[in-house]
Motif scaffolding. Structure first.
Motif, mmCIF file in Angstrom:
data_model
loop_
_atom_site.group_PDB
_atom_site.id
_atom_site.type_symbol
_atom_site.label_atom_id
_atom_site.label_comp_id
_atom_site.label_asym_id
_atom_site.label_seq_id
_atom_site.Cartn_x
_atom_site.Cartn_y
_atom_site.Cartn_z
ATOM 1 N N SER A 90 -2.255 -7.415 -14.683
ATOM 2 C CA SER A 90 -1.975 -6.522 -13.558
ATOM 3 C C SER A 90 -1.705 -7.361 -12.313
ATOM 4 O O SER A 90 -2.525 -8.184 -11.930
ATOM 5 C CB SER A 90 -3.173 -5.599 -13.328
ATOM 6 N N VAL A 91 -0.542 -7.144 -11.697
ATOM 7 C CA VAL A 91 -0.208 -7.786 -10.422
ATOM 8 C C VAL A 91 -0.276 -6.693 -9.364
ATOM 9 O O VAL A 91 0.572 -5.812 -9.316
ATOM 10 C CB VAL A 91 1.184 -8.432 -10.449
ATOM 11 N N LYS A 92 -1.316 -6.750 -8.552
ATOM 12 C CA LYS A 92 -1.511 -5.729 -7.516
ATOM 13 C C LYS A 92 -0.757 -6.141 -6.259
ATOM 14 O O LYS A 92 -0.797 -7.293 -5.847
ATOM 15 C CB LYS A 92 -2.989 -5.547 -7.212
ATOM 16 N N LEU A 93 -0.089 -5.167 -5.647
ATOM 17 C CA LEU A 93 0.644 -5.358 -4.403
ATOM 18 C C LEU A 93 -0.055 -4.527 -3.334
ATOM 19 O O LEU A 93 -0.312 -3.339 -3.547
ATOM 20 C CB LEU A 93 2.087 -4.882 -4.544
ATOM 21 N N PHE A 94 -0.342 -5.144 -2.194
ATOM 22 C CA PHE A 94 -1.078 -4.429 -1.164
ATOM 23 C C PHE A 94 -0.642 -4.893 0.223
ATOM 24 O O PHE A 94 -0.444 -6.088 0.454
ATOM 25 C CB PHE A 94 -2.585 -4.658 -1.328
ATOM 26 N N ALA A 95 -0.483 -3.948 1.125
ATOM 27 C CA ALA A 95 -0.240 -4.245 2.536
ATOM 28 C C ALA A 95 -0.838 -3.107 3.340
ATOM 29 O O ALA A 95 -0.670 -1.936 2.984
ATOM 30 C CB ALA A 95 1.246 -4.364 2.822
ATOM 31 N N PHE B 85 8.188 -11.798 -0.281
ATOM 32 C CA PHE B 85 7.461 -10.843 0.555
ATOM 33 C C PHE B 85 6.115 -11.441 0.977
ATOM 34 O O PHE B 85 5.068 -11.047 0.468
ATOM 35 C CB PHE B 85 7.243 -9.528 -0.205
ATOM 36 N N PRO B 86 6.120 -12.387 1.921
ATOM 37 C CA PRO B 86 4.865 -13.078 2.285
ATOM 38 C C PRO B 86 3.851 -12.167 2.971
ATOM 39 O O PRO B 86 2.670 -12.489 3.015
ATOM 40 C CB PRO B 86 5.333 -14.190 3.225
ATOM 41 N N PHE B 87 4.281 -11.039 3.495
ATOM 42 C CA PHE B 87 3.370 -10.116 4.169
ATOM 43 C C PHE B 87 2.615 -9.235 3.175
ATOM 44 O O PHE B 87 1.675 -8.544 3.563
ATOM 45 C CB PHE B 87 4.136 -9.241 5.169
ATOM 46 N N LEU B 88 2.996 -9.247 1.895
ATOM 47 C CA LEU B 88 2.269 -8.497 0.875
ATOM 48 C C LEU B 88 1.134 -9.354 0.322
ATOM 49 O O LEU B 88 1.306 -10.543 0.084
ATOM 50 C CB LEU B 88 3.191 -8.110 -0.286
ATOM 51 N N LYS B 89 0.003 -8.736 0.119
ATOM 52 C CA LYS B 89 -1.105 -9.422 -0.541
ATOM 53 C C LYS B 89 -0.945 -9.154 -2.040
ATOM 54 O O LYS B 89 -0.956 -8.003 -2.479
ATOM 55 C CB LYS B 89 -2.440 -8.886 -0.031
ATOM 56 N N LEU B 90 -0.772 -10.222 -2.811
ATOM 57 C CA LEU B 90 -0.597 -10.101 -4.262
ATOM 58 C C LEU B 90 -1.816 -10.669 -4.959
ATOM 59 O O LEU B 90 -2.330 -11.713 -4.566
ATOM 60 C CB LEU B 90 0.652 -10.856 -4.721
#
Length: 195
Positions: free
Chosen positions: A71-76, A56-61
C-alpha cells in the motif's frame, strides 16, 4: 538543485490549497493468493514510489508491505501548490503507475483517493478511481468562494513578509553606505590629545 528550491517557493506561494487522502494498492492478480513479489517487481514498485515523490514533493507518501498487498498512501493536508493542472497531472502519474504494475503477469494495482482543492474562486471536492489500467477523477462538488479565500489571504501574507524583508535589507544597505566611513584608518580612529 536550483529548480527544486524555485519549485518549493512557487508551491509555498501557490494559488491553490490541497487536501488529499488516498492510496495505490498493489496485490496479486489472484486475490486468493499471498503477495509474492520478485526482485525486479520490487525495484519497479520502488521506482514508481520515488517517481511520485519527486513529481509531487508536497505529498506525504508512505509505503507499507504486508503478506497480502503493498500500500502506497498519499496524503496532503492544507498544502499550497502552484500547479493549476494538478488533478490532471496526478491522474497521469497514477495512470502510468497502474499501467506499469498491471503489465506484470502476477501483480495488479488499483487507486482510490479523494480530497479538496481550493483556489481563490472555487472549492472543489474530487475523487480518483481506477478500473483495470485506467485512472480517472471526477469533481463531485463545486462551491463558489465568497469573500477573500484562505489562498488569497496566504498570498497576501507571504508578499507582505517579503516586502518587509526587502525594505529591511535596503535600509541596512543604506545605513552601511551612508553612516560608516570608508576604511581609511585615519578616519576611523579619533586622535586622543594628552593634557
Amino acid at each position: 538543485m536550483g529548480n527544486k528550491y524555485l519549485q518549493m517557493l512557487r508551491n509555498y506561494v501557490g494559488g491553490q490549497r490541497l487536501t488529499l487522502s488516498g492510496e495505490l494498492i498493489i496485490c496479486s492478480k489472484q486475490n486468493t493468493q499471498l503477495l509474492q513479489i520478485t526482485a525486479d517487481e520490487s525495484k519497479a514498485v520502488d521506482k514508481i514510489f520515488n517517481g511520485l515523490q519527486q513529481q509531487f514533493p508536497f505529498l506525504k507518501l508512505e509505503k507499507k508491505t504486508n503478506v497480502v498487498e503493498i500500500s502506497v498512501k498519499l496524503f496532503a493536508y492544507k498544502k499550497f501548490i502552484a500547479d493549476e493542472q494538478f488533478l490532471e497531472h496526478l491522474r497521469g502519474a497514477l495512470a502510468a503507475a497502474v499501467q506499469s504494475i498491471n503489465e506484470s503477469e502476477t501483480l495488479m494495482a488499483r487507486v482510490t483517493a479523494n480530497g479538496l482543492l481550493l483556489n481563490r474562486n472555487l472549492q472543489q471536492n474530487f475523487i480518483f478511481l481506477s478500473k483495470a489500467s485506467m485512472v480517472e477523477y471526477k469533481v463531485t462538488d463545486t462551491i463558489p468562494v465568497t469573500g477573500p479565500s484562505e489562498v488569497t489571504i496566504h498570498r497576501l501574507q507571504v508578499y507582505g513578509i517579503a516586502i518587509v524583508f526587502v525594505a529591511l535589507i535596503i535600509y541596512n544597505l543604506y545605513v552601511l553606505y551612508a553612516y560608516i566611513p570608508d576604511h581609511n584608518p585615519d578616519r576611523l580612529l579619533t586622535k586622543i590629545v594628552n593634557i
